[in-house]
Design an enzyme around this catalytic site. Structure first.
Site, short mmCIF file in Angstrom:
data_model
loop_
_atom_site.label_atom_id
_atom_site.label_comp_id
_atom_site.label_asym_id
_atom_site.label_seq_id
_atom_site.Cartn_x
_atom_site.Cartn_y
_atom_site.Cartn_z
CD GLU A 82 -3.09 -0.46 0.12
OE1 GLU A 82 -3.32 -0.06 -1.05
OE2 GLU A 82 -3.50 -1.54 0.55
CB SER A 91 -27.73 -0.82 -14.24
OG SER A 91 -27.29 -1.39 -13.04
N GLY A 132 -18.77 2.19 -4.47
CA GLY A 132 -18.12 3.19 -3.65
C GLY A 132 -17.53 2.66 -2.36
CG LEU A 188 -14.80 -4.08 -2.25
CD1 LEU A 188 -15.80 -5.14 -1.84
CD2 LEU A 188 -13.41 -4.46 -1.77
CB SER A 189 -12.42 -1.85 -8.23
OG SER A 189 -11.43 -0.91 -8.05
CD GLU A 219 -12.54 4.85 -12.56
OE1 GLU A 219 -12.82 3.74 -13.05
OE2 GLU A 219 -12.88 5.18 -11.42
CG ASP A 252 -8.73 0.10 -8.73
OD1 ASP A 252 -7.83 -0.36 -7.99
OD2 ASP A 252 -9.41 1.10 -8.45
CE1 TYR A 297 -2.20 8.30 -3.51
CE2 TYR A 297 -2.13 10.31 -4.82
CZ TYR A 297 -1.90 8.95 -4.70
OH TYR A 297 -1.40 8.24 -5.76
P1 ADP Z 1 -15.98 1.86 -6.52
O1 ADP Z 1 -15.28 1.70 -7.82
O2 ADP Z 1 -15.04 1.95 -5.36
O3 ADP Z 1 -17.05 0.84 -6.27
P2 ADP Z 1 -16.78 4.35 -7.71
O4 ADP Z 1 -17.42 5.56 -7.15
O5 ADP Z 1 -15.47 4.48 -8.39
O6 ADP Z 1 -16.72 3.28 -6.54
O7 ADP Z 1 -17.76 3.70 -8.78
C1 ADP Z 1 -19.11 3.47 -8.46
C2 ADP Z 1 -19.98 3.92 -9.62
O8 ADP Z 1 -19.84 3.01 -10.73
C3 ADP Z 1 -21.46 3.89 -9.28
O9 ADP Z 1 -21.86 5.08 -8.65
C4 ADP Z 1 -22.07 3.75 -10.66
O10 ADP Z 1 -22.07 4.98 -11.35
C5 ADP Z 1 -21.08 2.85 -11.37
N1 ADP Z 1 -21.48 1.43 -11.26
C6 ADP Z 1 -20.79 0.42 -10.69
N2 ADP Z 1 -21.43 -0.76 -10.81
C7 ADP Z 1 -22.57 -0.52 -11.49
C8 ADP Z 1 -23.67 -1.32 -11.93
N3 ADP Z 1 -23.73 -2.63 -11.70
N4 ADP Z 1 -24.66 -0.69 -12.61
C9 ADP Z 1 -24.61 0.63 -12.84
N5 ADP Z 1 -23.61 1.42 -12.46
C10 ADP Z 1 -22.61 0.89 -11.78
MG MG Z 2 -13.92 3.09 -8.63
#
Ligand code: ADP
Ligand code: MG
Length: 392
Positions: free
Chosen positions: A35, A69, A124, A127-128, A162, A174, A224
């Site tokens: 890390e 979705s 969020g 876990l990506s 991204e 990720d 960071y």
């Molecule tokens: P993390 O990558 O840590 O989970 P992020 O904020 O980077 O968090 O990404 C989360 C975002 O990705 C969600 O708010 C949504 O916009 C999108 N997302 C992730 N999975 C899905 C899904 N199964 N369906 C629709 N959107 C998704």
């Molecule tokens: Mg993310």
């Protein structure tokens, strides 16, 4: 999500058609150890998880792309030739960004598609889920179009989406882990060069438990940046001894200790010490896992957390409590924070017989000590992005 269930969901949403329906899946990921060393020339060591994002898709006769979705209400049907004229600010920006990026690379879609996503990764939580969404989209569309699916290239183009199109600044770990993970393996990765190696990680009777502190992360960006400039300052000091030193992580722990007197203050020295020792721990972890010595690996996880807490100072009360409580459970081999810190998740390696007790006792103690209800995900190490064929 089972393949058949996903097919049913797709048909009830979009109806029947003669075009083939195909199902793809990309996992979430967790960094096991290593890390705050990616930007210091060190290795990260992530693994793909057993849960992820499933995408069912089918070609359409027209030039429209339909996005839906199972996780979020927003949906859209867009003209392929107008795609990306405006960003929506919604989740579809991720798959739209991927389609635009593929186009830039000469892989313009030949026609419209119906897309249905279903995610098992909490959004969020670190876990990506976003990388999983990007990578599954790129891999599935390239496959449907009969194009080459180079998973290293897919990781790169997903990261560009991204960073550029969606506008979230993040490294490539990720997307790389999601695209290139493999069951029963962890991925030793040098983020700069994308040099990587799959290392056997046979968890056997042990499970990964990811514990979400649910702590709101406020300070991450400024802290960071502060850590990065402290590392630069430490590197400047060390370069007086070793002018050719490119990165902190290239130094051996013994060498750093010898030059301790060069540091005007304890803080900079401690930052450098974390980096140098953490990188050494990653390499020891590779040896431990190759020898199937999970106990030794657990000890390295513990040492990693302690160093992030005491030397690099990126932990917080919630992460420390989660780790302390996890280590109290008999059957926990190791526990550490994972990610940038100041909140987010911890990862623990726990015997399957102790999982129920872990969930009950750590959850209770965490709530008592922090006032926050934590969240826990139990999982094994899964495959990187792939097409779901046959029964599963
Ligand atoms: P993390 O990558 O840590 O989970 P992020 O904020 O980077 O968090 O990404 C989360 C975002 O990705 C969600 O708010 C949504 O916009 C999108 N997302 C992730 N999975 C899905 C899904 N199964 N369906 C629709 N959107 C998704
Ligand atoms: Mg993310």
């Amino acid at each position: 999500m089972k393949k058949q269930e996903m097919e049913q969901l797709f048909i009830s949403k979009y109806g029947e058609s003669a075009e083939p329906l195909r199902i793809f899946n990309a996992p979430g990921r967790v960094n096991l150890i290593g890390e705050h060393i990616d930007y210091n020339g060190g290795y990260v060591f992530p693994a793909a998880l057993e849960f992820g994002t499933t995408l069912a898709l089918r070609k359409r006769a027209d030039r429209k792309v339909s996005f839906a979705s199972m996780n979020l209400p927003y949906a859209a049907e867009l003209d392929l030739d107008q795609l990306g004229k405006e960003k929506s600010g919604e989740w579809i920006d991720y798959p739209v960004g991927i389609i635009l990026e593929l186009e830039k690379l000469g892989a313009r879609l030949s026609g419209g598609y119906d897309l249905l996503f279903q995610g098992e990764i909490p959004n969020g939580s670190g876990l990506s889920s976003s990388a999983s969404l990007e990578v599954v989209t790129a891999y599935a569309l390239l496959s449907m179009e009969g194009k080459e699916t180079d998973t290293v290239e897919i990781a790169r183009l997903s990261q560009r989406v991204e960073n550029g199109y969606v506008g979230v600044n993040s490294g490539i770990m990720d997307q790389f882990a999601v695209a290139n993970g493999a069951k029963d393996h962890a991925i030793l990765l040098m983020c700069d060069t994308l040099e990587y190696k799959l290392v056997p990680f046979r968890t056997g009777a042990y499970k990964l438990i990811i514990s979400n502190t649910k702590k709101r992360r406020g300070l991450v960006d400024s802290k960071y940046n502060e850590r990065r400039s402290q590392c630069d300052a430490a590197l400047e000091i060390l370069r007086k001894r070793e002018p050719g030193l490119e990165y902190l992580a290239h130094l051996q722990p013994e060498q750093l200790n010898e030059w301790r007197g060069d540091f005007p203050d304890e803080v900079l020295f401690n930052r450098a010490k974390h980096v140098v020792e953490e990188n050494a721990r990653v390499l020891k972890s590779v040896d431990a896992l190759t020898a199937n010595d999970l106990k030794a690996f657990g000890e390295l996880m513990n040492a990693s957390h302690d160093s992030l807490r005491d030397l690099y100072e990126v932990s917080c009360l919630e992460l420390d409590v989660m780790v302390e409580e996890a280590r109290k459970i008999e059957g926990t081999l190791g526990a550490r924070m994972t990610g940038a810190g100041f909140g987010g998740c911890t990862v623990s390696l726990v015997h399957e017989d102790a999982v129920d007790r872990f969930l009950a006792e750590v959850g209770k103690a965490y709530l008592e000590r922090t006032g926050i209800e934590g969240e826990f995900y139990v999982c094994g190490v899964g495959d990187g992005v792939h097409e779901m064929k046959g029964e599963n």
